[in-house]
Design a protein around this motif. Structure first.
Motif, PDB file in Angstrom:
ATOM      1  N   VAL A 112       0.824  -1.208   0.000  1.00  0.00           N
ATOM      2  CA  VAL A 112       0.000   0.000   0.000  1.00  0.00           C
ATOM      3  C   VAL A 112       0.855   1.254   0.000  1.00  0.00           C
ATOM      4  O   VAL A 112       0.641   2.167  -0.811  1.00  0.00           O
ATOM      5  N   THR A 113       1.830   1.339   0.904  1.00  0.00           N
ATOM      6  CA  THR A 113       2.601   2.575   1.013  1.00  0.00           C
ATOM      7  C   THR A 113       3.476   2.807  -0.210  1.00  0.00           C
ATOM      8  O   THR A 113       3.679   3.948  -0.622  1.00  0.00           O
ATOM      9  N   GLY A 114       3.981   1.726  -0.811  1.00  0.00           N
ATOM     10  CA  GLY A 114       4.738   1.889  -2.049  1.00  0.00           C
ATOM     11  C   GLY A 114       3.884   2.476  -3.157  1.00  0.00           C
ATOM     12  O   GLY A 114       4.287   3.406  -3.858  1.00  0.00           O
ATOM     13  N   LYS A 115       2.681   1.942  -3.310  1.00  0.00           N
ATOM     14  CA  LYS A 115       1.775   2.464  -4.333  1.00  0.00           C
ATOM     15  C   LYS A 115       1.396   3.906  -4.038  1.00  0.00           C
ATOM     16  O   LYS A 115       1.327   4.745  -4.956  1.00  0.00           O
ATOM     17  N   ARG A 116       1.151   4.226  -2.779  1.00  0.00           N
ATOM     18  CA  ARG A 116       0.754   5.589  -2.421  1.00  0.00           C
ATOM     19  C   ARG A 116       1.800   6.613  -2.840  1.00  0.00           C
ATOM     20  O   ARG A 116       1.476   7.680  -3.359  1.00  0.00           O
ATOM     21  N   VAL A 117       3.063   6.306  -2.579  1.00  0.00           N
ATOM     22  CA  VAL A 117       4.123   7.249  -2.942  1.00  0.00           C
ATOM     23  C   VAL A 117       4.191   7.419  -4.453  1.00  0.00           C
ATOM     24  O   VAL A 117       4.336   8.533  -4.965  1.00  0.00           O
ATOM     25  N   ALA A 118       4.080   6.322  -5.182  1.00  0.00           N
ATOM     26  CA  ALA A 118       4.088   6.410  -6.641  1.00  0.00           C
ATOM     27  C   ALA A 118       2.953   7.292  -7.141  1.00  0.00           C
ATOM     28  O   ALA A 118       3.147   8.132  -8.032  1.00  0.00           O
ATOM     29  N   MET A 119       1.766   7.129  -6.579  1.00  0.00           N
ATOM     30  CA  MET A 119       0.619   7.944  -6.984  1.00  0.00           C
ATOM     31  C   MET A 119       0.801   9.400  -6.571  1.00  0.00           C
ATOM     32  O   MET A 119       0.468  10.322  -7.335  1.00  0.00           O
ATOM     33  N   ALA A 120       1.347   9.639  -5.381  1.00  0.00           N
ATOM     34  CA  ALA A 120       1.519  11.007  -4.893  1.00  0.00           C
ATOM     35  C   ALA A 120       2.524  11.781  -5.731  1.00  0.00           C
ATOM     36  O   ALA A 120       2.359  12.982  -5.975  1.00  0.00           O
TER      37      ALA A 120
END
Length: 540
Positions: A390-398
């Protein structure tokens, strides 16, 4: 442009704008897999992508899937295990987003173990009320998931191996992280600038003599962030996994909770079920409860075994553990595996917001090195891989296209010196194992703190420091912070158990111990406090 300067300077590499990720576990790979195709990403890894805690993960990924399970039930289990120290808002969001990611992996052929009808086999682990653990290869989930994600990576992802990252580079006004300095296999010091730096460096298991962690985990990312002025929180919450395979005083590896989920029972040398009457969930109680129980049995002179006779087709379901048993010369036909607790996971870490942004703009933290609020005072089994995804994807999206307006170009030269203690890593490990392990008390922590503070340290330039000296320097500095936190929190909560303060104290509810710029403070976190005051969960 590249130019080489004197031995006590560093090779300066000017590189294009990009995302720079330190570490190559599940969290880092999730970021890379979700990054935009036009955004170049560099992943620096201390050794190789094969050396990470993610590769060692046996159990799986926790996510509600069955009709009688739900995100809310998964959340409740998480909060109850976390002993009233979770951020319920952050936890619910991670669990909900994680479910969507797991379903997408399932849809696109991630090789989870499945039935002949292609439904996933779901395991059950400690403190879970439902079967919700997705696993692959029996007990090889981490390795298989890492390999699967690497195969999915686009061409804009570049790996740089054997890169020991040393320091963060900040802008001249101290207001932003703009890169890192690392040491390559030739001993050269190299700097890379980036629009965004993401720490995915894992925890600090090698601070202890008995651990499930990869040999590279010495707290490097945590201390780099601390030296850059970033907030660290909850360092007193250190989880010990109850069941490591230990034979003839040698550690061979983890024995997953999934084994107990399939019916294995913790027994002493006489066949007595040691968890009977300790907790309603018995062998599947939260990890802190089981680890303390096993520790006390050992102090009373008992050897603990995992009775695997109730588990059918053990070698088929647990091939990794079976190989470890073969290496340890444990005869599985006898149905008993010798086990003992060992350091497993750090719940605390770099304080981050809901987008994994640290207190220093431009610096993000994902995976175990971060403190998201999901784990509270004691992590629920198999929530770590979920959090990393989740946190990896969040950073990519942010970060989107990773083009950050007005990104600073002037930099503050980082210190290229480090304090190396006159101390070996095994000695430090033994000190922490005596005073800062499953059970602690004020007397032991004060004695440990004095020993750490009285050590002589040598100021050493990174160019002259060996990889081992850099690791012991980081481990030593982190050990001092962890000891301070454990001494200050004079209560017992989750994995932090003080024999001289064995109960939870109301004054500590919602309070976090924060380390920043050489100072230590106690700060109320309203989201942790409100997680209890507005909920009906038993952990409050």
């Amino acid at each position: 442009m590249t130019f080489y300067v004197s031995r006590h300077m560093y090779t300066h590499k000017i590189m294009p704008t990009r995302i720079l990720v330190i570490g190559a576990g599940i969290a880092a790979l999730s970021l890379a897999a979700h990054a935009n195709d036009d955004c170049e990403v560099i992943i620096l890894t201390k050794t190789t992508p094969a050396d990470s805690n993610s590769m060692l993960a046996q159990g799986g990924i926790a996510s509600a899937y069955l009709p009688d399970d739900s995100v809310q039930q998964h959340l409740q289990d998480t909060l109850e295990a976390g002993a009233g120290h979770n951020d319920a808002i952050a936890s619910e969001a991670i669990i909900r987003e994680g479910k969507a990611i797991v379903l997408n992996l399932l849809k696109h052929g991630c090789p989870f173990d499945r039935s002949p009808s292609q439904q996933p086999y779901l395991g059950k682990e400690g403190a879970h009320s439902q079967n919700r653990i997705f696993h692959a290869g029996g007990d090889q989930t981490g390795r298989i998931l890492v390999q699967y994600l690497i195969q999915q990576l686009p061409k804009n992802i570049q790996f740089i191996e054997s890169a020991q990252v040393l320091e963060l580079i900040k802008s001249a006004d101290h207001q932003r992280c703009i890169g890192v300095v690392y040491k390559n296999s030739l001993g050269e010091l190299i700097s890379i600038k980036a629009d965004a730096v993401v720490l995915a460096t894992g925890g600090c298991g090698q601070l202890y003599p008995v651990t499930t962690n990869n040999k590279t985990l010495t707290g490097d990312g945590l201390m780099m962030a601390y030296r850059a002025g970033v907030k660290l929180v909850d360092l007193e919450f250190i989880q010990f996994h109850p069941t490591l395979l230990i034979n003839h005083h040698r550690v061979f590896g983890l024995v997953s909770e999934a084994v107990r989920g399939q019916g294995a029972i913790l027994e002493d040398e006489h066949g007595r079920a040691v968890m009977a009457g300790i907790h309603p969930m018995a062998d599947l109680a939260p990890r802190d409860v089981v680890a303390r129980a096993l520790q006390r049995e050992a102090l009373n002179g008992h050897q603990i075994y995992l009775n695997i006779r109730p588990v059918q087709h053990f070698r088929d379901h647990f091939p990794t553990i079976s190989k470890l048993c073969d290496q340890a010369q444990v005869n599985l036909d006898e149905g008993k595996i010798p086990v003992a607790p060992g350091m497993h996971f750090l719940m605390g870490g770099i304080a981050v917001d809901d987008n994994a942004q640290s207190s220093l703009p431009g610096l993000y933290a994902i995976g175990e090195v971060a403190c998201t609020g999901l784990h509270g005072a004691n992590r629920l089994a198999s929530n770590s891989l979920l959090e990393g995804l989740v946190t990896g994807k969040r950073v990519a999206m942010a970060l989107g296209t990773c083009q950050i307006a007005n990104s600073p170009t002037a930099e503050l030269s980082p210190s290229l010196q480090i304090e190396v203690p006159n101390l070996s890593l095994p000695t430090l490990q033994n000190w922490l194992n005596e005073a800062l392990a499953i059970e602690r008390n004020a007397a032991g922590l004060i004695a440990l703190s004095k020993k750490l503070e009285q050590l002589h340290c040598q100021i050493t330039h990174y160019a002259d420091a060996s990889p081992e000296q850099i690791e012991i320097a980081n481990a030593y500095a982190l050990a001092k912070l962890m000891t301070q936190s454990a001494l200050l929190r004079d209560e017992s909560r989750g994995s932090h158990y003080r024999t001289d303060s064995p109960q939870r104290c109301d004054k500590w509810q919602g309070q976090q111990i924060v380390h920043q710029r050489g100072r230590i403070s106690i700060v109320e976190n309203p989201r942790i406090l409100n997680s209890c005051t507005t909920s009906n969960f038993a952990h409050c």
